[in-house]
Write a protein that holds these residues in place. Structure first.
Motif, short mmCIF file in Angstrom:
data_model
loop_
_atom_site.label_atom_id
_atom_site.label_comp_id
_atom_site.label_asym_id
_atom_site.label_seq_id
_atom_site.Cartn_x
_atom_site.Cartn_y
_atom_site.Cartn_z
N LEU A 1 0.82 -1.29 -0.02
CA LEU A 1 -0.04 0.01 0.02
C LEU A 1 1.10 1.22 -0.04
CD1 LEU A 1 -2.91 1.12 0.10
CD2 LEU A 1 -2.98 0.87 2.49
N ALA A 2 2.08 1.20 0.88
CA ALA A 2 2.72 2.50 0.98
C ALA A 2 3.44 2.68 -0.44
CB ALA A 2 3.95 1.93 1.49
N GLY A 3 3.57 1.59 -1.15
CA GLY A 3 4.39 1.52 -2.66
C GLY A 3 3.15 1.98 -3.66
N LEU A 4 1.98 1.72 -3.34
CA LEU A 4 0.91 2.69 -3.91
C LEU A 4 0.35 4.05 -3.45
CD1 LEU A 4 -1.31 -0.54 -4.32
CD2 LEU A 4 0.01 0.40 -6.20
N GLY A 5 1.11 4.69 -2.82
CA GLY A 5 1.10 6.06 -2.37
C GLY A 5 0.10 6.08 -1.10
N ARG A 6 -0.09 5.18 -0.14
CA ARG A 6 -1.18 5.28 0.78
C ARG A 6 -0.53 4.62 2.16
NH1 ARG A 6 -2.54 8.58 -2.36
NH2 ARG A 6 -4.59 8.91 -3.06
N GLN A 7 -0.95 5.12 3.24
CA GLN A 7 -0.40 4.36 4.43
C GLN A 7 -1.61 4.42 5.57
OE1 GLN A 7 2.56 3.57 5.41
NE2 GLN A 7 4.15 4.56 4.46
N PRO A 8 -1.77 3.49 6.33
CA PRO A 8 -2.99 3.40 7.30
C PRO A 8 -2.79 4.56 8.40
CG PRO A 8 -2.02 1.21 7.08
CD PRO A 8 -0.99 2.20 6.39
N GLU A 9 -4.09 5.18 8.41
CA GLU A 9 -4.00 6.09 9.88
C GLU A 9 -4.51 5.42 10.91
OE1 GLU A 9 -6.11 9.56 8.38
OE2 GLU A 9 -5.91 8.89 6.31
N TRP A 10 -3.57 5.46 11.90
CA TRP A 10 -3.88 4.64 13.36
C TRP A 10 -4.50 5.74 14.16
CZ3 TRP A 10 -3.34 -0.21 12.45
CH2 TRP A 10 -2.63 -0.63 11.57
N ASP A 11 -5.12 5.28 15.39
CA ASP A 11 -5.69 5.90 16.39
C ASP A 11 -6.80 6.91 15.92
OD1 ASP A 11 -6.52 6.71 19.03
OD2 ASP A 11 -4.45 8.02 19.05
N LYS A 12 -7.65 6.23 14.96
CA LYS A 12 -8.74 7.06 14.44
C LYS A 12 -9.93 6.42 14.46
CE LYS A 12 -6.41 10.24 11.99
NZ LYS A 12 -6.48 11.65 12.54
N ARG A 13 -10.74 6.45 15.72
CA ARG A 13 -11.80 5.48 15.91
C ARG A 13 -13.16 6.29 15.41
NH1 ARG A 13 -15.32 5.68 20.39
NH2 ARG A 13 -14.14 7.19 21.44
N LEU A 14 -13.92 5.64 14.82
CA LEU A 14 -15.14 6.11 14.05
C LEU A 14 -16.23 5.97 15.40
CD1 LEU A 14 -16.74 6.46 11.42
CD2 LEU A 14 -17.38 4.13 11.32
N THR A 15 -16.84 7.26 15.29
CA THR A 15 -18.19 7.55 16.34
C THR A 15 -19.49 7.69 15.72
OG1 THR A 15 -17.37 9.94 16.36
CG2 THR A 15 -16.23 8.38 17.96
N ALA A 16 -19.55 8.12 14.38
CA ALA A 16 -20.91 8.41 13.75
C ALA A 16 -20.77 8.24 12.33
CB ALA A 16 -21.23 9.80 14.44
N LEU A 17 -21.98 7.81 11.88
CA LEU A 17 -21.78 7.88 10.24
C LEU A 17 -23.21 8.63 9.76
CD1 LEU A 17 -21.04 4.32 9.38
CD2 LEU A 17 -19.64 6.26 8.84
N GLY A 18 -23.19 9.28 8.89
CA GLY A 18 -24.43 9.79 7.99
C GLY A 18 -23.89 9.69 6.51
N GLN A 19 -25.18 9.41 5.61
CA GLN A 19 -25.05 9.31 4.24
C GLN A 19 -26.11 9.94 3.59
OE1 GLN A 19 -25.42 5.37 2.37
NE2 GLN A 19 -26.19 4.64 4.52
N ASP A 20 -25.68 10.27 2.37
CA ASP A 20 -26.91 10.89 1.52
C ASP A 20 -26.54 10.42 0.18
OD1 ASP A 20 -24.67 12.68 0.35
OD2 ASP A 20 -24.76 13.91 1.98
N THR A 21 -27.08 10.95 -0.75
CA THR A 21 -27.17 10.53 -2.29
C THR A 21 -25.73 10.78 -3.05
OG1 THR A 21 -27.97 12.39 -3.04
CG2 THR A 21 -29.51 10.58 -2.70
N ALA A 22 -24.99 11.52 -2.07
CA ALA A 22 -23.71 11.78 -2.99
C ALA A 22 -22.54 11.36 -2.32
CB ALA A 22 -23.44 13.32 -2.88
N GLY A 23 -22.60 10.83 -0.67
CA GLY A 23 -21.54 10.28 -0.20
C GLY A 23 -21.96 10.00 1.24
N VAL A 24 -20.82 9.65 1.99
CA VAL A 24 -20.79 9.41 3.29
C VAL A 24 -19.93 10.28 4.14
CG1 VAL A 24 -20.41 7.40 5.12
CG2 VAL A 24 -21.19 6.74 2.72
N THR A 25 -20.52 10.83 5.48
CA THR A 25 -19.65 11.45 6.31
C THR A 25 -19.43 10.72 7.55
OG1 THR A 25 -20.68 13.61 5.46
CG2 THR A 25 -19.49 13.66 7.56
#
Length: 487
Positions: free
Chosen positions: A114-138
């Motif tokens: 994944l690093a070779g493809l230009g991305r790294q995991p982001e640690w200590d990022k806990r999901l607390t809420a979700l919302g979605q509409d017709t265009a995307g997700v927050t």
């Protein structure tokens, strides 16, 4: 949008999905609530299908050389061998062998890719809420930040926050089958050419060789009732039952590096998709560990979903293509759930009749060569076909939806290659130029032209990025299939 796809969970499934999406040119972020990468893991076997997925992600690397080539399971009653199962080549055209290797090492290799493809995991990022509409997700995170993404995929395990926040039901049971897991050294050494297992009235015990001089010990232990034991308590319990169940009174466990206790869950999500939110891996299905199907099934989920989601993100397919993800993958999870449940019941049989059937009947059956070939074939998941799904079809073999083996091929210039090596974020057309052009009109530069080594069949084959046959025929047939599948 901050990113096309937000992947929640940096385990093997989330990392594999992210790598596959990047191969297809899709922007992705990967977040995980953990403070950093895991250094230990319960899973420690990758069957042939899983090795194939890693190969197509260009993430296999030197894992085969690092792994232990311990491809036998020998079952004992005391010091008497009862059964030996040999895992070999299932004869299905794969260049990727099964591996005895820690999931933590697989994750490390995926992070490198994944690093070779230009991305790294982001640690200590806990999901607390979700919302979605017709265009995307927050997605709202515990640190107060938010992420806006076109799509979100929960790869965050059996306790998935994504699944819970999306309100997706996860029916099933948490049962009382409790297992001890311990990594350490054994003195004296057992045979490192394969796994050893012992049947005992109190429960089975297994010892699997791991890289270095480590051993992974697993024991069913219904009488160990401490709900939250420390690692030393678990290790001490294993030290006590090890000579009792093996009958090897001089066998000692020392230099323990990790110990864990787990209870088996059997659950399957009602749906793999809620609008722009999807599930993969243990977030969608969990089952018993027997057979080593957990990580394997999750890697297959990731690869299947990635090419479909990429086409939708890039505007090359309608959203209904994503419905085929559940249609193709959920029946397999159901089958794995049933198989692992049956294997667990056999292995932990507690009644005298159950032990008799296991030790005197099934042991003898599994010593048959054809049964061992069947076992290799079944656990490899190389047999998986989607011919009965919405993208499948009938006709002569191979049928649409069937897996295509790692064929020897030639590029247009005449250089030799392997089919699966060309499927790294690509489709492949094995046939003439007209068939290739028909596919390229709809897929752009995501398709490559190849010619299978050997006699031409007269029919072109369009192969999906996950190595399953999309369709076969002439340019018109390929164009018709793509128009119907992509909408």
């Amino acid at each position: 949008m901050e990113t096309d796809v937000l992947v929640v969970g940096a385990g093997p499934v989330g990392l594999a999905l992210a790598c596959a999406l990047r191969q297809h040119g899709v922007s992705v972020r990967v977040i995980d609530k953990a403070e950093g990468p895991a250094t230990t893991s319960r899973a420690n076997f990758v069957h042939a299908r899983g090795s194939e997925v890693l190969d197509r992600l260009d993430a296999l690397g030197d894992l085969p050389e690092e792994s232990v080539r311990a491809m036998t399971i020998t079952s004992y009653a005391g010091d008497r061998p009862m059964m030996k199962i040999r895992f070999g080549d299932p004869g299905l055209g794969t260049a990727a062998a099964p591996m005895v290797i820690s999931q933590a090492r697989v994750e490390a290799r995926l992070r490198e890719r994944l690093a070779g493809l230009g991305r790294q995991p982001e640690w200590d990022k806990r999901l607390t809420a979700l919302g979605q509409d017709t265009a995307g997700v927050t997605a709202a995170l515990a640190d107060g930040s938010t992420v806006r993404a076109g799509w979100l995929v929960g790869c965050d395990g059996s306790a998935s926050a994504v699944r819970r926040l999306a309100g997706i039901r996860f029916p099933g049971v948490k049962v009382s089958e409790r297992f001890l897991l311990v990594d350490g050294r054994l003195d004296p050494e057992l045979d490192r050419s394969g796994t050893s297992g012992w049947t005992h009235p109190d429960g089975v015990l297994g010892a699997m060789p791991m890289p270095g001089d480590q051993w992974r010990l697993l024991a069913y232990d219904a009488t160990f009732r401490d709900d939250k034991p420390g690692e030393e308590q678990i290790a001490e319990r294993m030290r006590r039952i090890l000579p009792e169940r093996t009958g090897l009174t001089g066998l000692r466990l020392h230099d323990v590096t990790w110990a864990s206790l787990f209870s088996v869950h059997r659950r399957l999500a009602d749906t793999y998709r809620d609008g722009r939110i999807l599930l993969a891996g243990d977030a969608a299905h969990v089952h018993a560990p027997f057979g080593g199907q957990g990580m394997l099934t999750g890697l297959g989920d990731a690869e299947n979903l990635a090419w479909k989601l990429a086409l939708v993100v890039q505007g090359l397919a309608a959203e209904r293509l994503l419905d085929t993800y559940q249609a193709e993958r959920r029946p397999l999870a159901t089958q794995v759930l049933r198989g692992s449940t049956a294997a667990t019941k056999v292995n932990i049989a507690g009644s005298p009749l159950g032990r008799f059937l296991r030790d005197q009947v099934l042991m003898r059956v599994f010593n048959q060569a054809w049964i061992q070939r069947w076992t290799t074939y079944t656990t490899s998941q190389l047999w998986v076909s989607y011919r009965r799904g919405p993208l499948g079809g009938r006709g002569r073999k191979p049928r649409p939806g069937d897996r295509i083996g790692d064929l020897a091929c030639e590029r247009p210039g005449g250089s030799r290659t392997r089919l699966h090596a060309e499927l790294r974020g690509k489709w492949a057309v094995l046939g003439d130029q007209a068939a290739f052009e028909a596919a390229r009109q709809r897929l752009g530069d995501q398709v490559v032209s190849l010619r299978a080594a050997g006699p031409a069949s007269g029919l072109a084959m369009l192969v999906r990025p996950d190595a399953h046959l999309a369709c076969k025929g002439g340019p018109a047939e390929l164009a018709r299939w793509l128009d119907g599948a992509l909408g």
